[in-house]
Motif scaffolding. Structure first.
Motif, short mmCIF file in Angstrom:
data_model
loop_
_atom_site.label_atom_id
_atom_site.label_comp_id
_atom_site.label_asym_id
_atom_site.label_seq_id
_atom_site.Cartn_x
_atom_site.Cartn_y
_atom_site.Cartn_z
N ALA A 24 0.85 -1.19 0.00
CA ALA A 24 0.00 0.00 0.00
C ALA A 24 0.89 1.25 0.00
O ALA A 24 0.66 2.19 -0.78
N GLY A 25 1.92 1.25 0.84
CA GLY A 25 2.83 2.40 0.90
C GLY A 25 3.59 2.58 -0.41
O GLY A 25 3.75 3.71 -0.90
N LEU A 26 4.04 1.46 -1.00
CA LEU A 26 4.80 1.56 -2.26
C LEU A 26 3.90 2.04 -3.40
O LEU A 26 4.36 2.77 -4.30
N VAL A 27 2.63 1.65 -3.38
CA VAL A 27 1.68 2.14 -4.40
C VAL A 27 1.50 3.66 -4.23
O VAL A 27 1.56 4.42 -5.21
N ARG A 28 1.32 4.10 -3.00
CA ARG A 28 1.12 5.54 -2.77
C ARG A 28 2.34 6.35 -3.22
O ARG A 28 2.20 7.40 -3.83
N SER A 29 3.54 5.84 -2.92
CA SER A 29 4.76 6.55 -3.35
C SER A 29 4.82 6.67 -4.86
O SER A 29 5.20 7.71 -5.41
N ALA A 30 4.46 5.58 -5.57
CA ALA A 30 4.50 5.61 -7.03
C ALA A 30 3.49 6.64 -7.56
O ALA A 30 3.80 7.43 -8.46
N ARG A 31 2.31 6.63 -6.98
CA ARG A 31 1.29 7.57 -7.45
C ARG A 31 1.72 9.02 -7.16
O ARG A 31 1.53 9.91 -7.99
N ALA A 32 2.34 9.25 -6.00
CA ALA A 32 2.83 10.59 -5.66
C ALA A 32 3.89 11.04 -6.66
O ALA A 32 4.00 12.24 -6.97
N ASP B 268 -2.62 1.27 -10.47
CA ASP B 268 -3.15 1.40 -11.84
C ASP B 268 -3.65 0.08 -12.39
O ASP B 268 -4.64 0.04 -13.10
N ILE B 269 -2.93 -1.00 -12.10
CA ILE B 269 -3.31 -2.32 -12.58
C ILE B 269 -3.06 -3.34 -11.48
O ILE B 269 -2.01 -3.29 -10.82
N ILE B 270 -3.99 -4.27 -11.27
CA ILE B 270 -3.67 -5.47 -10.49
C ILE B 270 -3.86 -6.67 -11.40
O ILE B 270 -4.65 -6.62 -12.35
N LYS B 271 -3.09 -7.72 -11.15
CA LYS B 271 -3.18 -8.92 -11.99
C LYS B 271 -3.35 -10.17 -11.13
O LYS B 271 -2.47 -11.00 -11.02
N PRO B 272 -4.50 -10.31 -10.48
CA PRO B 272 -4.72 -11.50 -9.66
C PRO B 272 -5.06 -12.71 -10.53
O PRO B 272 -5.55 -12.56 -11.65
N ASN B 273 -4.79 -13.91 -10.01
CA ASN B 273 -5.37 -15.09 -10.66
C ASN B 273 -6.77 -15.32 -10.07
O ASN B 273 -7.22 -14.54 -9.21
N ALA B 274 -7.45 -16.34 -10.53
CA ALA B 274 -8.85 -16.53 -10.13
C ALA B 274 -8.99 -16.69 -8.62
O ALA B 274 -9.88 -16.10 -7.99
N ASP B 275 -8.07 -17.47 -8.00
CA ASP B 275 -8.16 -17.69 -6.55
C ASP B 275 -7.90 -16.39 -5.78
O ASP B 275 -8.58 -16.10 -4.80
N GLU B 276 -6.88 -15.66 -6.21
CA GLU B 276 -6.53 -14.41 -5.51
C GLU B 276 -7.66 -13.39 -5.62
O GLU B 276 -7.96 -12.66 -4.67
N LEU B 277 -8.29 -13.37 -6.80
CA LEU B 277 -9.39 -12.43 -7.03
C LEU B 277 -10.60 -12.81 -6.17
O LEU B 277 -11.25 -11.93 -5.57
N ALA B 278 -10.89 -14.09 -6.08
CA ALA B 278 -12.01 -14.55 -5.25
C ALA B 278 -11.74 -14.25 -3.78
O ALA B 278 -12.63 -13.84 -3.04
N GLU B 279 -10.47 -14.43 -3.36
CA GLU B 279 -10.13 -14.16 -1.96
C GLU B 279 -10.28 -12.66 -1.65
O GLU B 279 -10.72 -12.27 -0.57
#
Lengths: 309, 309
Positions: free
Chosen positions: A150-158, A181-192
């Motif tokens: 979460a912190g690394l995403v915020r730094s990139a967006r900043a 900007d993009i997440i790439k989950p597989n089916a299990d990760e997305l369901a979780e």
């Protein structure tokens, strides 16, 4: 320059045995050894596509040295790994020569201290100043806080750098709220993440949680993308037998390279499916056969998804 | 100074997993890492018994460095390993936390060149000038001729140094004919050498083939020794649950230390059984609990074997 972050780098060992029998002793007939962890795999595919790529994350101990020695031999790849006192993990994939099935054993990784985690964050922010996109990939080693991505995403967006996230569980849940900007989950990760088992509904839900675009990898069925520009399904021409290890990382490389080349979404998805299909087909996990990749580019189908959600 | 020879040294990894399921992915909950190969294990026990010990054999590559780094931290142990261009092997023991059973994966080891094999023989002959006994232990790496141990036994005998051999298969068969002072086969190795499945008959046959003394390790039943001075069975006080990995190496250390201390055979056997039983009982493969070892010394039974053969 593209940046990939692999907090839990690895030395990936592949052991071929005639037949895996629990509680028996096995002579390994073939050993392969390569740098691993999702972000390093993504970087290797990006470099093979002709992109300059910098890798960061942690590396330590004798196994960390082995990883760095091997990265030094990869053209187009810059090593910006941050040293840790603990030892980089190994992973062992045991391939049963009779069935082709793989049994995976993953060491947990080094215990990262708060000072080491701070050093990584500082190095990351410095690197953001000179890159066009960043991928955050894989599991967290012990000691790294669950909100790390979460912190690394915020730094990139900043810093105005587009960020792709490929992880799972609670680190994914927290980081999605930081609006990657993009997440790439597989089916299990997305369901979780979403609690929804129907992919179209789940990708929509993941966008509501904060992800700007969701590209779900659905194994042999290909990719399902849900973005601000539209929704698409991209599929390989036929089911390809082989080793799925590394296919997701090849897809990430396709999405990320398409992003920095400002390709339209359907072209990014075509590239991602062609790369992941070529990776499945390769005898060595994660390698891409360039001729097969080029051939597949013409044979991947992408169709708009119009079902109301 | 005692010399142990380990032509196929290893970095021994032990992975604990909650439960081993073929074709699944496992998070390893505990990793231990130590120098391995039978001769290095024997040396570590000898050093713990207070003997000075030199180790030779081959070491190469990054894994070889890891082995040597760890040996450097063992008091009483001198590293005289010979460098090779290939990489020292790893072995992985996967311990199922539910059943306690172990699944073993052994890399084959480096390909040794004829020049490297010559260098080892030269180093070995030099070392023979300053040692009181030698143990030749374990498998041969690729490239080392199958008659390797036969040659090393002959060199030891020419130098007047008593030699213990612990190997199997064709290398054992050839080396027995060179008249080693002691061989320590397990029941399977002994049956393969002699074709006899009855241990008393088999030990006698192995002596006829050239071994001056045969000490067969019969698992939980202890040891059966057939020597020029007599025949004995030595047994632990009771069946000990635990990990048998390294028990045979502990027994070799007991036999070898007893030999250089000129103990009578029954005392050598008592020590060997106490050490191997203590090794089985240890939570870490190959480690010896000194208090348990001392306690067991009084509780091992040795009786003369008088059955006519």
């Amino acid at each position: 320059m593209i940046l990939t972050v692999t907090l839990n780098t690895a030395l990936d060992l592949t052991y071929r045995v005639p037949s895996l029998r629990p509680h028996a002793s096995h002579r390994v007939t073939e050993v392969t050894e390569r740098p691993g962890g999702k972000g390093l795999n993504v970087a290797r595919v990006l470099a093979a596509l002709g992109h300059e790529v910098t890798v960061t994350g942690f590396a330590g101990g004798a196994t960390g040295h082995m990883v760095r020695d091997r990265l030094a031999g990869t053209p187009g790849l810059v090593d910006a790994l941050v040293p840790v006192a603990g030892s980089t993990r190994r992973t062992v994939a045991v391939v049963d020569g009779r069935t082709g099935d793989t049994t995976q054993l993953n060491e947990p990784g080094p215990l990262v201290s708060p000072a080491e985690w701070s050093a990584l964050q500082d190095a990351y922010v410095d690197l953001l100043g000179s890159v066009t996109a960043v991928a955050l990939c894989g599991s967290l080693p012990p000691g790294v806080p669950v909100g790390a991505y979460a912190g690394l995403v915020r730094s990139a967006r900043a810093a105005g750098v587009p960020v792709l996230l490929d992880t799972s569980g609670e680190p994914l849940r927290r980081a999605v709220a930081a609006r990657p900007d993009i997440i790439k989950p597989n089916a299990d990760e997305l369901a979780e993440l979403t609690g929804a088992h129907e992919p179209l509904r789940a990708t929509q839900d993941a966008r509501r949680r904060g992800a700007r675009a969701v590209v779900a990898s659905l194994g042999a069925e290909g990719l399902l993308a849900h973005t601000a520009e539209g929704r698409w399904r991209a599929a390989p021409p036929s089911r390809v037998p082989g080793n799925p290890t590394g296919a997701g990382d090849a897809a990430v490389a396709g999405l990320l390279s398409g992003l920095v080349e400002r390709l339209p979404w359907p072209d990014r998805l075509t590239r991602a499916v062609a790369l992941s299909t070529a990776a499945v087909h390769s005898p060595t996990a994660g390698d891409i056969d360039p001729a097969l990749y080029t051939d597949l580019l013409d044979r991947v189908t992408v169709r708009g998804e119009t079902t109301a959600a």
